[in-house]
Design an enzyme around this catalytic site. Structure first.
Site, PDB file in Angstrom:
ATOM      1  N   SER A  59      -0.394  15.587   0.651  1.00  0.00           N
ATOM      2  CA  SER A  59      -0.664  16.329  -0.582  1.00  0.00           C
ATOM      3  C   SER A  59      -1.072  17.739  -0.171  1.00  0.00           C
ATOM      4  CB  SER A  59      -1.818  15.670  -1.343  1.00  0.00           C
ATOM      5  OG  SER A  59      -2.352  16.556  -2.307  1.00  0.00           O
TER       6      SER A  59
ATOM      7  N   TYR B 255     -10.136  11.365  -2.285  1.00  0.00           N
ATOM      8  CA  TYR B 255      -8.691  11.643  -2.200  1.00  0.00           C
ATOM      9  C   TYR B 255      -8.408  12.722  -1.149  1.00  0.00           C
ATOM     10  CZ  TYR B 255      -3.929  12.729  -3.820  1.00  0.00           C
ATOM     11  OH  TYR B 255      -2.558  12.932  -3.899  1.00  0.00           O
TER      12      TYR B 255
HETATM   13  P1  NAD Z   1       2.347   7.053  -8.903  1.00  0.00           P
HETATM   14  O1  NAD Z   1       1.071   6.543  -9.441  1.00  0.00           O
HETATM   15  O2  NAD Z   1       3.546   7.071  -9.775  1.00  0.00           O
HETATM   16  O3  NAD Z   1       2.767   6.289  -7.572  1.00  0.00           O
HETATM   17  C1  NAD Z   1       1.875   5.667  -6.707  1.00  0.00           C
HETATM   18  C2  NAD Z   1       2.466   4.328  -6.347  1.00  0.00           C
HETATM   19  O4  NAD Z   1       1.638   3.683  -5.362  1.00  0.00           O
HETATM   20  C3  NAD Z   1       2.550   3.388  -7.554  1.00  0.00           C
HETATM   21  O5  NAD Z   1       3.883   2.913  -7.655  1.00  0.00           O
HETATM   22  C4  NAD Z   1       1.578   2.267  -7.212  1.00  0.00           C
HETATM   23  O6  NAD Z   1       1.996   1.019  -7.703  1.00  0.00           O
HETATM   24  C5  NAD Z   1       1.613   2.322  -5.695  1.00  0.00           C
HETATM   25  N1  NAD Z   1       0.438   1.688  -5.064  1.00  0.00           N
HETATM   26  C6  NAD Z   1      -0.865   1.862  -5.387  1.00  0.00           C
HETATM   27  N2  NAD Z   1      -1.631   1.087  -4.609  1.00  0.00           N
HETATM   28  C7  NAD Z   1      -0.785   0.412  -3.784  1.00  0.00           C
HETATM   29  C8  NAD Z   1      -0.983  -0.546  -2.756  1.00  0.00           C
HETATM   30  N3  NAD Z   1      -2.210  -0.988  -2.431  1.00  0.00           N
HETATM   31  N4  NAD Z   1       0.116  -1.024  -2.116  1.00  0.00           N
HETATM   32  C9  NAD Z   1       1.363  -0.599  -2.451  1.00  0.00           C
HETATM   33  N5  NAD Z   1       1.588   0.304  -3.411  1.00  0.00           N
HETATM   34  C10 NAD Z   1       0.530   0.803  -4.079  1.00  0.00           C
HETATM   35  O7  NAD Z   1       2.013   8.514  -8.361  1.00  0.00           O
HETATM   36  P2  NAD Z   1       2.875   9.514  -7.443  1.00  0.00           P
HETATM   37  O8  NAD Z   1       2.533  10.861  -7.901  1.00  0.00           O
HETATM   38  O9  NAD Z   1       4.295   9.098  -7.394  1.00  0.00           O
HETATM   39  O10 NAD Z   1       2.185   9.303  -6.032  1.00  0.00           O
HETATM   40  C11 NAD Z   1       2.912   8.977  -4.856  1.00  0.00           C
HETATM   41  C12 NAD Z   1       2.261   9.623  -3.646  1.00  0.00           C
HETATM   42  O11 NAD Z   1       2.382  11.051  -3.774  1.00  0.00           O
HETATM   43  C13 NAD Z   1       0.764   9.336  -3.500  1.00  0.00           C
HETATM   44  O12 NAD Z   1       0.463   9.134  -2.128  1.00  0.00           O
HETATM   45  C14 NAD Z   1       0.115  10.612  -4.002  1.00  0.00           C
HETATM   46  O13 NAD Z   1      -1.152  10.839  -3.434  1.00  0.00           O
HETATM   47  C15 NAD Z   1       1.128  11.647  -3.543  1.00  0.00           C
HETATM   48  N6  NAD Z   1       1.047  12.926  -4.247  1.00  0.00           N
HETATM   49  C16 NAD Z   1       1.408  13.046  -5.560  1.00  0.00           C
HETATM   50  C17 NAD Z   1       1.331  14.289  -6.179  1.00  0.00           C
HETATM   51  C18 NAD Z   1       1.746  14.506  -7.606  1.00  0.00           C
HETATM   52  O14 NAD Z   1       1.570  15.630  -8.106  1.00  0.00           O
HETATM   53  N7  NAD Z   1       2.277  13.548  -8.307  1.00  0.00           N
HETATM   54  C19 NAD Z   1       0.883  15.390  -5.469  1.00  0.00           C
HETATM   55  C20 NAD Z   1       0.508  15.231  -4.144  1.00  0.00           C
HETATM   56  C21 NAD Z   1       0.604  13.996  -3.537  1.00  0.00           C
END
Ligand code: NAD
Length: 268
Positions: free
Chosen positions: A153, A166
């Site tokens: 991130s 986080y």
């Molecule tokens: P999201 O909530 O759609 O996806 C997260 C996924 O992780 C979900 O499908 C959830 O079911 C899964 N998950 C949670 N706990 C789990 C576990 N114990 N085992 C297996 N799967 C698990 O959100 P996203 O934005 O798609 O996030 C994906 C990644 O991207 C994360 O690591 C998040 O920190 C990172 N991220 C997202 C953003 C953003 O702006 N969306 C920015 C920076 C980083």
């Protein structure tokens, strides 16, 4: 023309929604056999929908339940996938979540919950992937013996008040990634991170759901648009492909310029 990830087996954690689902779809378009990981039975339907869409578009995919913070489940997932597909070529360490709280009110449970999934989960999956890459070596499908992409991130470098757990998890991912990249580069394993900025997914729905929230968010993004999961999926395809064969131990920021100190945009 040979596709960039032809016949490579890719485990994508947390792929039933958001960025993980976006990565799964883009990688399948480039010929990968995609394992759409999801954590709990309630997420099965969403994972199956991602699989159905990939298959309907001519790709290959399978849903697999596993909580990445559970050591036994992670071992079972890798063993199951290797049994079914012969090996694993790519790991996208994507599963992640938030449990926000002002620092003095953050409970140990909230701290541990986020660290267990976002950091320990990435460690457990990376360890199983590296073991398989070392066992197999280079197999002709890629110049590398294996590739890992850690979903970090912008908060691996930007402090984030109210999100100490986080930000600590993503800072931890950065140095874990660099350390294991250093350890295994001589064995032809490439390990990198992608650091997304603000990508429209369920994790940050509140940040862009109304015009007022969206305008506030856009102040932090020099490019003045919220990212889409395809932006990350396409970056993941490149980073996992031989086009990025000399890229190792680095973080690719895909953030519309969020890390460019946007407060200074107007002369500070
Ligand atoms: P999201 O909530 O759609 O996806 C997260 C996924 O992780 C979900 O499908 C959830 O079911 C899964 N998950 C949670 N706990 C789990 C576990 N114990 N085992 C297996 N799967 C698990 O959100 P996203 O934005 O798609 O996030 C994906 C990644 O991207 C994360 O690591 C998040 O920190 C990172 N991220 C997202 C953003 C953003 O702006 N969306 C920015 C920076 C980083």
């Amino acid at each position: 023309m040979k596709r960039k990830l032809q016949d490579q087996v890719a485990i994508i954690t947390g792929a039933s929604s958001g960025i993980g689902a976006g990565c799964a779809k883009e990688m399948a378009k480039e010929g990968a056999n995609v394992i759409v990981n999801y954590p709990v039975a309630q997420a099965r339907e969403m994972a199956e929908k991602v699989v159905e869409e990939i298959v309907a578009n001519g790709g290959r995919a399978m849903a697999y339940k596993c909580d990445v913070s559970n050591e036994e489940e992670v071992k079972e997932m890798f063993a199951g996938v290797i049994n079914e597909f012969g090996t694993v070529d790519i790991l996208i360490n994507n599963a992640g979540l938030q449990k926000d709280a002002p620092f003095t009110e953050m409970t140990l449970d909230q701290w541990n919950y986020v660290l267990n999934v976002n950091l320990t989960g990435q460690f457990l999956c990376a360890r199983e992937a590296v073991k398989e890459f070392l066992r197999r070596g280079v197999n002709g499908k890629s110049k590398s013996a294996g590739k890992i992409i850690c979903m970090s991130s912008v908060h691996e470098v930007i402090p984030w008040a109210g999100h100490a757990n986080y930000a600590a998890s993503k800072g931890g991912v950065m140095l874990m990634m660099k350390t294991i990249a250093q350890e295994f580069a001589p064995r032809k394993i490439r390990i990198n991170s992608i650091a997304p900025g603000a990508i429209a997914t369920p994790i940050n729905h509140d940040a862009w759901d109304t015009q007022a929230h969206l305008q506030e968010l856009l102040k932090l993004i020099p490019q003045k648009r919220v990212g889409q999961v395809e932006d990350i999926g396409k970056a993941a395809v490149w980073l996992a492909s031989d086009d990025a064969d000399y890229v190792n131990g680095t973080t690719l920021f895909v953030d519309g310029g969020m890390t460019l100190y946007p407060g200074f945009e107007d002369n500070g």
